[in-house]
Design a protein around this motif. Structure first.
Motif, PDB file in Angstrom:
ATOM      1  N   TYR A  10       2.383 -11.025  -8.314  1.00  0.00           N
ATOM      2  CA  TYR A  10       1.723  -9.810  -7.820  1.00  0.00           C
ATOM      3  C   TYR A  10       0.472  -9.512  -8.657  1.00  0.00           C
ATOM      4  CZ  TYR A  10       0.867  -4.927  -6.696  1.00  0.00           C
ATOM      5  OH  TYR A  10       0.278  -3.747  -6.324  1.00  0.00           O
ATOM      6  N   ASP A  11       0.594  -9.639  -9.996  1.00  0.00           N
ATOM      7  CA  ASP A  11      -0.551  -9.385 -10.867  1.00  0.00           C
ATOM      8  C   ASP A  11      -1.674 -10.379 -10.587  1.00  0.00           C
ATOM      9  OD1 ASP A  11       0.668  -7.246 -12.050  1.00  0.00           O
ATOM     10  OD2 ASP A  11       1.520  -8.412 -13.701  1.00  0.00           O
ATOM     11  N   ALA A  57      -1.755  -0.066 -16.343  1.00  0.00           N
ATOM     12  CA  ALA A  57      -1.414   0.770 -15.198  1.00  0.00           C
ATOM     13  C   ALA A  57      -0.306   1.747 -15.493  1.00  0.00           C
ATOM     14  CB  ALA A  57      -1.007  -0.115 -14.013  1.00  0.00           C
ATOM     15  N   GLY A 100      -4.169  -6.956 -11.660  1.00  0.00           N
ATOM     16  CA  GLY A 100      -3.776  -5.792 -12.453  1.00  0.00           C
ATOM     17  C   GLY A 100      -3.106  -6.189 -13.742  1.00  0.00           C
ATOM     18  N   ASP A 123      -0.223   0.138  -8.298  1.00  0.00           N
ATOM     19  CA  ASP A 123       0.277  -1.116  -8.869  1.00  0.00           C
ATOM     20  C   ASP A 123       1.490  -0.901  -9.769  1.00  0.00           C
ATOM     21  OD1 ASP A 123      -1.680  -2.519  -7.579  1.00  0.00           O
ATOM     22  OD2 ASP A 123      -3.064  -2.535  -9.273  1.00  0.00           O
ATOM     23  N   THR A 166       0.815  -1.214   0.000  1.00  0.00           N
ATOM     24  CA  THR A 166       0.000   0.000   0.000  1.00  0.00           C
ATOM     25  C   THR A 166       0.850   1.266   0.000  1.00  0.00           C
ATOM     26  OG1 THR A 166      -0.109  -0.048   2.438  1.00  0.00           O
ATOM     27  CG2 THR A 166      -1.855  -1.192   1.208  1.00  0.00           C
ATOM     28  N   ALA A 184       4.453  -0.399  -7.607  1.00  0.00           N
ATOM     29  CA  ALA A 184       4.738  -1.628  -6.869  1.00  0.00           C
ATOM     30  C   ALA A 184       5.499  -2.610  -7.752  1.00  0.00           C
ATOM     31  CB  ALA A 184       3.440  -2.267  -6.370  1.00  0.00           C
ATOM     32  N   ARG A 185       5.070  -2.747  -9.027  1.00  0.00           N
ATOM     33  CA  ARG A 185       5.802  -3.642  -9.938  1.00  0.00           C
ATOM     34  C   ARG A 185       7.235  -3.164 -10.136  1.00  0.00           C
ATOM     35  NH1 ARG A 185       0.860  -2.801 -12.607  1.00  0.00           N
ATOM     36  NH2 ARG A 185      -0.557  -4.578 -12.463  1.00  0.00           N
ATOM     37  N   HIS A 190      -3.378  -9.260  -7.378  1.00  0.00           N
ATOM     38  CA  HIS A 190      -4.031  -7.947  -7.366  1.00  0.00           C
ATOM     39  C   HIS A 190      -4.873  -7.687  -8.604  1.00  0.00           C
ATOM     40  CE1 HIS A 190      -0.790  -7.577  -4.406  1.00  0.00           C
ATOM     41  NE2 HIS A 190      -1.529  -6.638  -3.834  1.00  0.00           N
TER      42      HIS A 190
END
Length: 256
Positions: free
Chosen positions: A76-77, A87, A82, A51, A46, A54-55, A80
């Motif tokens: 991660y994708d 993004a 995403g 996103d 957070t 974050a990546r 989440h």
């Protein structure tokens, strides 16, 4: 992510410890702030700001600790929901286009200047009574084409094929890891810090590694793996679900 695979934060944190790096050193290499690195290692994304960032943080930290960031970003994708393409912020491309357009020559200004010169010469000749038609051409330099910068594709670490422990030459450290009671995530680095193996070792399979000086391993589930060092059976090196970091040398029948 299966039950036997450690989380993204666990993979990055254990790989950082295996590389003998502090959070402050990772922050200096990646320009990612220390609190964000701590949060990512605790699987709290957070504080990344979205996103897309974050990546980027996951890839930067993974590169700094010597692991492959693409599988972690894919996980991660999956978690989440995403898409990296959707993004991606638009202002980044707008800025690139604006900078590219500013480097183009101002052809309109050059043509206007050339026309003004021609008109001035004709007017001067008419005023002086000379019957002479000047021809003026503006020398326009050809636009310079800049070759695109090519970036080398990331190299995938090569996995060492299994070999018999007894066949290892004397004076080297020989390590064999077998996933007997379940799958386990395995990371192996040699004495030069090169990644020899980095993926999940499936139950029933094994891998063998050699190095003249030392081998460093990180096990995602110490209770699922059986370990032999220099022909010595060390059995299981941890409890079920325990992340284990260990270093072995040619004279070791035990963890260094």
């Amino acid at each position: 992510m299966t039950a036997s695979e450690p989380s993204i934060g666990t993979v990055l944190g254990t790989a950082r410890l295996a590389a003998d790096l502090t959070v402050e050193e990772i922050s200096a290499r990646t320009r990612v702030r220390v609190p964000i690195i701590h949060a990512i290692e605790e699987d709290d994304f957070t504080r990344c700001g979205g996103d897309f960032y974050a990546r980027g943080h996951i890839r930067s930290i993974a590169r700094a600790v010597g692991v492959d960031g693409d599988p972690l970003v894919a996980r991660y994708d999956d978690a989440h929901g995403g898409s990296p393409a959707s993004a991606r912020p638009v202002p980044l491309f707008d800025g690139e286009r604006i900078r590219s357009e500013r480097r183009r020559p101002n052809w309109t200004g050059a043509m206007i200047a050339a026309i003004v010169v021609v008109v001035a010469v004709i007017g001067f000749n008419l005023a002086s009574g000379k019957n002479r038609t000047p021809v003026a051409q503006a020398a326009v330099p050809a636009p310079t084409v800049t070759a695109p910068t090519l970036h080398p594709a990331p190299q995938t670490p090569l996995a060492v094929k299994p070999s018999a422990v007894a066949a290892a030459p004397a004076g080297q450290v020989t390590l064999k890891v077998s996933a007997e009671s379940g799958d386990t995530w395995l990371l192996v680095k040699n004495s030069e810090g090169k990644t020899l193996y980095q993926q999940t070792l499936a139950q029933g399979s094994s891998q063998t590694f050699n190095d003249p000086k030392q081998l460093k391993i990180v096990l995602g589930d110490g209770g699922a793996a059986h370990v032999w060092v220099n022909g010595k059976d060390l059995g299981k090196v941890g409890q079920s679900g325990q992340v284990v970091n260990a270093t072995y040398t040619p004279g070791d029948p035990q963890a260094g």
